[in-house]
Design a protein around this motif. Structure first.
Motif, PDB file in Angstrom:
ATOM      1  N   ARG A 167       0.822  -1.202   0.000  1.00  0.00           N
ATOM      2  CA  ARG A 167       0.000   0.000   0.000  1.00  0.00           C
ATOM      3  C   ARG A 167       0.861   1.259   0.000  1.00  0.00           C
ATOM      4  O   ARG A 167       1.832   1.375   0.729  1.00  0.00           O
ATOM      5  N   GLY A 168       0.502   2.193  -0.881  1.00  0.00           N
ATOM      6  CA  GLY A 168       1.192   3.473  -0.936  1.00  0.00           C
ATOM      7  C   GLY A 168       2.437   3.494  -1.789  1.00  0.00           C
ATOM      8  O   GLY A 168       3.047   4.555  -1.950  1.00  0.00           O
ATOM      9  N   SER A 169       2.822   2.356  -2.357  1.00  0.00           N
ATOM     10  CA  SER A 169       4.040   2.301  -3.176  1.00  0.00           C
ATOM     11  C   SER A 169       3.673   2.217  -4.654  1.00  0.00           C
ATOM     12  O   SER A 169       2.717   1.542  -5.031  1.00  0.00           O
ATOM     13  N   LEU A 182      -0.924   2.338  -8.017  1.00  0.00           N
ATOM     14  CA  LEU A 182      -0.772   2.737  -6.620  1.00  0.00           C
ATOM     15  C   LEU A 182      -1.853   2.043  -5.798  1.00  0.00           C
ATOM     16  O   LEU A 182      -3.030   2.394  -5.891  1.00  0.00           O
ATOM     17  N   THR A 185      -4.045   1.118  -2.492  1.00  0.00           N
ATOM     18  CA  THR A 185      -4.448   1.737  -1.233  1.00  0.00           C
ATOM     19  C   THR A 185      -5.683   1.007  -0.726  1.00  0.00           C
ATOM     20  O   THR A 185      -6.168   0.061  -1.349  1.00  0.00           O
ATOM     21  N   ASN A 221      -7.858   4.684   9.324  1.00  0.00           N
ATOM     22  CA  ASN A 221      -7.099   4.495   8.086  1.00  0.00           C
ATOM     23  C   ASN A 221      -7.321   5.629   7.080  1.00  0.00           C
ATOM     24  O   ASN A 221      -6.597   5.726   6.085  1.00  0.00           O
ATOM     25  N   ILE A 265      -4.417   7.877   6.041  1.00  0.00           N
ATOM     26  CA  ILE A 265      -3.444   7.125   5.242  1.00  0.00           C
ATOM     27  C   ILE A 265      -3.859   7.131   3.774  1.00  0.00           C
ATOM     28  O   ILE A 265      -3.043   7.359   2.876  1.00  0.00           O
ATOM     29  N   VAL A 266      -5.141   6.894   3.528  1.00  0.00           N
ATOM     30  CA  VAL A 266      -5.630   6.887   2.156  1.00  0.00           C
ATOM     31  C   VAL A 266      -5.556   8.288   1.551  1.00  0.00           C
ATOM     32  O   VAL A 266      -5.208   8.450   0.375  1.00  0.00           O
ATOM     33  N   ALA A 269      -3.347  10.494   2.166  1.00  0.00           N
ATOM     34  CA  ALA A 269      -1.935  10.679   1.785  1.00  0.00           C
ATOM     35  C   ALA A 269      -1.638   9.960   0.489  1.00  0.00           C
ATOM     36  O   ALA A 269      -0.889  10.469  -0.371  1.00  0.00           O
ATOM     37  N   ASP A 270      -2.197   8.756   0.317  1.00  0.00           N
ATOM     38  CA  ASP A 270      -2.007   8.021  -0.943  1.00  0.00           C
ATOM     39  C   ASP A 270      -2.621   8.770  -2.111  1.00  0.00           C
ATOM     40  O   ASP A 270      -2.034   8.836  -3.203  1.00  0.00           O
ATOM     41  N   LYS A 304      -0.488  11.576  -3.091  1.00  0.00           N
ATOM     42  CA  LYS A 304       0.660  11.051  -3.831  1.00  0.00           C
ATOM     43  C   LYS A 304       0.270  10.764  -5.279  1.00  0.00           C
ATOM     44  O   LYS A 304       1.047  11.017  -6.201  1.00  0.00           O
TER      45      LYS A 304
END
Length: 210
Positions: free
Chosen positions: A172-174, A185, A187, A199, A202-203, A205-206, A209
């Motif tokens: 996740r996130g990479s 990507l 997520t 969570n 976190i999403v 931020a993804d 990105k």
């Protein structure tokens, strides 16, 4: 050119009723997260009381609370496609009975070209039934035809279908690539956010990105 192709899991009850992806609670939350990440606009909703358009969450005139309907979501995704070149799809563009992904799988290993998927922590690794292989073939063809700049994989099922990996907690996130060389990507799925609200940052931020 499609900038971002958002790939989910399968239709739910609302999606099945309206024959359109991401029109139910998960789709609404997805739209809110895209907005909060600065990727799309806010919802413009029609106040039946004032007969005026206002931005979510309240009418500018009477301050009545407004919330997106399935029809609002269909309009939202059309606008997102036209304005931002974002498109949505699912691994399975159909509704499994009782929202159970097990409808598409069997615990018995078969000759499927796909690895097993542990779609439910309480169930063993399962394998795609041959009669549903066409769903993946349609999805792969869509990716090849639209050539998205980025595939945003929402959840473990999307990772399994596109990357043939099922370890979303690790990837996740990479940024990675699918079999066709497209950037991907992974997520969390918005349904996960509705179950596990911590969570959500976190999403977001993804999405930023992305």
């Amino acid at each position: 050119m499609v900038k971002i192709l958002l790939i989910g899991e399968a239709y739910g009850n609302t999606e099945d009723e309206y024959s359109h992806g991401f029109t139910g609670s998960s789709g609404i939350e997805l739209s809110f997260m895209l907005r909060d990440a600065g990727l799309t606009n806010n919802h413009e909703l029609f106040c039946q009381k004032c007969q005026e358009w206002s931005e979510y969450p309240k009418c500018n005139n009477c301050f009545e609370s407004l919330y997106p309907s399935a029809q609002d979501m269909i309009r939202f995704w059309l606008e997102v496609k036209e304005r931002y070149s974002f498109e949505i799809t699912n691994v399975f563009e159909t509704h499994p009975p009782n929202n159970d992904l097990g409808f598409f799988f069997s615990p018995i290993k078969n000759t499927s070209f796909m690895p097993g998927l542990k779609y439910d922590a309480k169930r063993p690794i399962s394998y795609l039934l041959p009669q549903y292989q066409n769903h993946l073939e349609i999805l792969w063809k869509r990716i090849q035809d639209t050539k998205p700049n980025l595939c945003l994989l929402l959840g473990n099922t999307a990772c399994w279908a596109i990357l043939k990996q099922t370890q979303i907690k690790k990837i996740r996130g990479s940024i990675t690539q699918d079999q066709f060389g497209n950037k991907c990507l992974p997520t969390w799925h918005p349904a996960n956010i509705l179950r596990d609200w911590p969570n959500r940052p976190i999403v977001l931020a993804d999405f930023k990105k992305a």
